[in-house]
Scaffold this active site. Sequence first.
Site, PDB file in Angstrom:
ATOM      1  N   ASP A   1      32.419  40.211  46.347  1.00  0.00           N
ATOM      2  CA  ASP A   1      33.581  40.304  47.238  1.00  0.00           C
ATOM      3  C   ASP A   1      33.278  41.097  48.512  1.00  0.00           C
ATOM      4  O   ASP A   1      34.036  41.009  49.485  1.00  0.00           O
ATOM      5  CB  ASP A   1      34.759  40.965  46.509  1.00  0.00           C
ATOM      6  CG  ASP A   1      35.551  39.967  45.667  1.00  0.00           C
ATOM      7  OD1 ASP A   1      35.006  38.894  45.347  1.00  0.00           O
ATOM      8  OD2 ASP A   1      36.718  40.267  45.329  1.00  0.00           O
TER       9      ASP A   1
ATOM     10  N   TYR B   1      53.240  28.777  39.465  1.00  0.00           N
ATOM     11  CA  TYR B   1      53.527  29.028  40.884  1.00  0.00           C
ATOM     12  C   TYR B   1      55.044  29.014  41.047  1.00  0.00           C
ATOM     13  O   TYR B   1      55.681  28.007  40.751  1.00  0.00           O
ATOM     14  CB  TYR B   1      52.878  27.946  41.750  1.00  0.00           C
ATOM     15  CG  TYR B   1      51.369  28.034  41.754  1.00  0.00           C
ATOM     16  CD1 TYR B   1      50.686  28.533  42.854  1.00  0.00           C
ATOM     17  CD2 TYR B   1      50.624  27.629  40.640  1.00  0.00           C
ATOM     18  CE1 TYR B   1      49.303  28.636  42.852  1.00  0.00           C
ATOM     19  CE2 TYR B   1      49.243  27.732  40.626  1.00  0.00           C
ATOM     20  CZ  TYR B   1      48.590  28.233  41.744  1.00  0.00           C
ATOM     21  OH  TYR B   1      47.227  28.336  41.730  1.00  0.00           O
TER      22      TYR B   1
END
Length: 408
Positions: A179, A87
């Site tokens: 999804d 990150y």
Amino acid sequence: MARSRRAKLGEVTQDADGVTASVTDRASGRRYTVRARYLIAADGHRSPLRLALGIRTRGRRLAHVVNIAFEANLGAALRGRPVGLAYLARPVPGTLLARLDGADRWVLMVPYDPERGEGPADFTPERCAADIRAAVGVPDLAVRVLPAVPGTGRAVHTWELASWVAEEYRRGRILLAGDAVHVMLPSGGLGANTGIQDVHNLAWKLAAVLQGRAGAGLLDTYEPERRPVAELTCALSTRLQEERAGAGGEDAAARVGRLALGLGYRYDSEAVVADGEDGLGESGRPGTRAPHLDLVRDGRACSSIDLYGPGFTLLLGPAAAADALPAPDRCVAGDGCLEVLRIGREVADPSGRWAAAHGVGSSGAVLVRPDGFVVWRTPVWHPGTARELSGALARVLALPRPSVAAGR
Ligand SMILES: Cc1cc2nc3c(=O)[nH]c(=O)nc-3n(C[C@H](O)[C@H](O)[C@H](O)COP(=O)(O)OP(=O)(O)OC[C@H]3O[C@@H](n4cnc5c(N)ncnc54)[C@H](O)[C@@H]3O)c2cc1C
């Protein structure tokens, strides 16, 4: 859903008996019609079918992101640290770096903001290389930007960082999965898993209905079982993402939650017969996955999970009354719908843990669905519970209650 590379699904209509879909073969341009009794819409997060049906979603859309695939030796920047996912704060906060293989292939995921006029076209190969160098912190890094989708010249692939669940999983004969009905943040790697679980839940139900072994009402249990799981999973992946993006990293409680979420949830629907106040154990509770146990069948080691499917499985404890065995041919749902396995006879339990693992006594019984979820159980198996079993099966399969007793 037809395979997208070969065929494109167009207009879909439905009536009382089935679904009619217009399909175009991408190579030849030939158009044809497919008629089916049901349709599974697994057409991804942009789901044209969900949009056409006007099904709304509830949740948050957080950012637009481009994926930049590249090759570079990051050895010096990593200084020996094993990195699968990082990150990063550069080139913009929210950037992710993920390893694509064990060598030098990586993907950088960079948020962009369409409201400020930014778009995928801004990510030229030069801009991509500059963003990679900024992210890694090595201004003169040797980098090769790869096509985002192999076989195409596209430099980037776009997706949306979002967390939402559809308000409906079914409209008539169209059942939505994956999804098309839920998108979660990537933390935890739960998106595809949740979609695969959707169709694992749906496949045996559709098969039972199409083969005439269940009433169409069985399909009504799909959404009540799967939508709460998606809502929980979205909440957990959001929490994971927040923790990882913060200074502290992932905490132990979240890790336990992820495991419990993947495997430990409990369905509450008409396709499960909940226990009463009968002092049965927590493990093996109806609506949960039947537990794993090392067993032996036909002289070969197996997991108890291998025993389940394609029909229902009734497991009888080693001390269950043999004179109350159900007759499969009189089972409410027809031939072959129920396999009866006795612990200590057809299946050996070397550890002697079967009863405790399923929360019943050694004379108890457990009924398991084709997808490995417990439907029903009883602490003591006797002729009366054999009739109860037939009632449970009829209810779960949305069939009229049987007039014949299952005992013999
Ligand atoms: C960065 C990132 C990392 C991720 N990491 C993980 C992870 O580690 N673990 C995990 O479990 N999940 C992960 N996911 C999520 C996972 O990728 C998705 O949940 C999963 O791919 C969804 O599968 P799906 O089949 O529902 O939809 P999709 O994979 O989107 O497939 C839908 C298909 O339908 C096709 N289609 C759409 N409309 C039509 C039409 N009209 N005609 C014909 N075809 C059509 C599309 O072309 C597509 O091929 C990640 C997602 C992202 C963005």
